[in-house]
Design a protein around this motif. Sequence first.
Motif, PDB file in Angstrom:
ATOM      1  N   ARG A  14       0.818  -1.175   0.308  1.00  0.00           N
ATOM      2  CA  ARG A  14      -0.056  -0.279  -0.213  1.00  0.00           C
ATOM      3  C   ARG A  14       0.739   1.702  -0.065  1.00  0.00           C
ATOM      4  O   ARG A  14       1.402   1.588   0.785  1.00  0.00           O
ATOM      5  CB  ARG A  14      -0.844   0.303   0.825  1.00  0.00           C
ATOM      6  N   ASN A  16       0.424   3.903   1.352  1.00  0.00           N
ATOM      7  CA  ASN A  16       0.216   4.571   2.839  1.00  0.00           C
ATOM      8  C   ASN A  16       1.870   4.621   3.904  1.00  0.00           C
ATOM      9  O   ASN A  16       2.145   4.939   4.554  1.00  0.00           O
ATOM     10  CB  ASN A  16      -0.644   4.623   3.470  1.00  0.00           C
ATOM     11  N   VAL A  17       2.113   2.479   3.512  1.00  0.00           N
ATOM     12  CA  VAL A  17       2.742   2.387   4.467  1.00  0.00           C
ATOM     13  C   VAL A  17       4.433   2.397   3.574  1.00  0.00           C
ATOM     14  O   VAL A  17       5.054   3.493   4.481  1.00  0.00           O
ATOM     15  CB  VAL A  17       2.744   0.724   4.482  1.00  0.00           C
ATOM     16  N   ASP A  19       5.046   5.743   1.808  1.00  0.00           N
ATOM     17  CA  ASP A  19       4.859   7.099   2.169  1.00  0.00           C
ATOM     18  C   ASP A  19       5.682   6.706   3.837  1.00  0.00           C
ATOM     19  O   ASP A  19       6.256   8.003   3.767  1.00  0.00           O
ATOM     20  CB  ASP A  19       3.568   7.887   2.057  1.00  0.00           C
ATOM     21  N   MET A  20       5.392   6.705   4.944  1.00  0.00           N
ATOM     22  CA  MET A  20       5.005   6.642   6.203  1.00  0.00           C
ATOM     23  C   MET A  20       6.316   6.263   6.308  1.00  0.00           C
ATOM     24  O   MET A  20       7.435   6.984   6.647  1.00  0.00           O
ATOM     25  CB  MET A  20       4.733   5.680   7.219  1.00  0.00           C
ATOM     26  N   ALA A  21       6.999   4.943   5.970  1.00  0.00           N
ATOM     27  CA  ALA A  21       8.160   4.849   5.968  1.00  0.00           C
ATOM     28  C   ALA A  21       9.766   5.905   5.197  1.00  0.00           C
ATOM     29  O   ALA A  21      10.807   5.917   5.769  1.00  0.00           O
ATOM     30  CB  ALA A  21       8.772   3.423   5.440  1.00  0.00           C
ATOM     31  N   GLY A  23       8.797   8.991   4.679  1.00  0.00           N
ATOM     32  CA  GLY A  23       8.716  10.345   5.561  1.00  0.00           C
ATOM     33  C   GLY A  23       9.501  10.197   7.416  1.00  0.00           C
ATOM     34  O   GLY A  23      10.668  11.037   7.755  1.00  0.00           O
ATOM     35  N   VAL A  24       9.561   8.703   8.042  1.00  0.00           N
ATOM     36  CA  VAL A  24      10.353   8.239   8.592  1.00  0.00           C
ATOM     37  C   VAL A  24      12.100   8.491   9.033  1.00  0.00           C
ATOM     38  O   VAL A  24      12.520   9.051   9.376  1.00  0.00           O
ATOM     39  CB  VAL A  24      10.365   7.016   9.366  1.00  0.00           C
TER      40      VAL A  24
END
Length: 136
Positions: A14, A16-17, A19-21, A23-24
Motif C-alpha cells: 500500500r 500509505n505504508v 510513504d510513512m517509511a 517519512g520516517v
Amino acid sequence: MKEFIKEFKAFIARGNVIDMAVGVVIGAAFGAIVTSLVDNIIMPLIGILIGGINFESLSITVGGAEVKYGMFIQSIVNFLIIAFVIFIVIKQIGKLTSKMKKEEPKVEKEKSCPYCFTQIPIEAIRCPHCTSELSK
C-alpha cells in the motif's frame, strides 16, 4: 500461513505504508541535521553571546549523581528548531495546496420567478407563490 503472508504483502505494498517509511527515514536524517546545527553552530554562538559558556558541560551533582542540564537545554533548542521548521514547511505546503486547488463551480439551486420575482427551487415548473407555470 500463506493467506497471512499474502495479506502482509498487500499491506506493505500500500502507498500509505511506503510513504510513512520514507517519512520516517527523511525525519531521522532531518533530525540529525538539526542536531548538528544546534550542537555545532547555534549553541556555541549562544555560549559566546552569554559569556563563553559551553552548554554541554553544564551540570550539577546531586547526591553523587551528575545531572547534565546543559544537554537538556540543547535538546529543547533542537525541539524548537525542528518544530519551527516543520511549521514553516506545513504552512508553505498549505499555501501551495490552496493555490493548486481549483475553485468548484457554483451550482445554482434556486431561480427567480419571472412573474413574482421570489426565489424558488431551480427544478420548479410552477411557482409556489404566484402559481405561474414556468419554463425549464
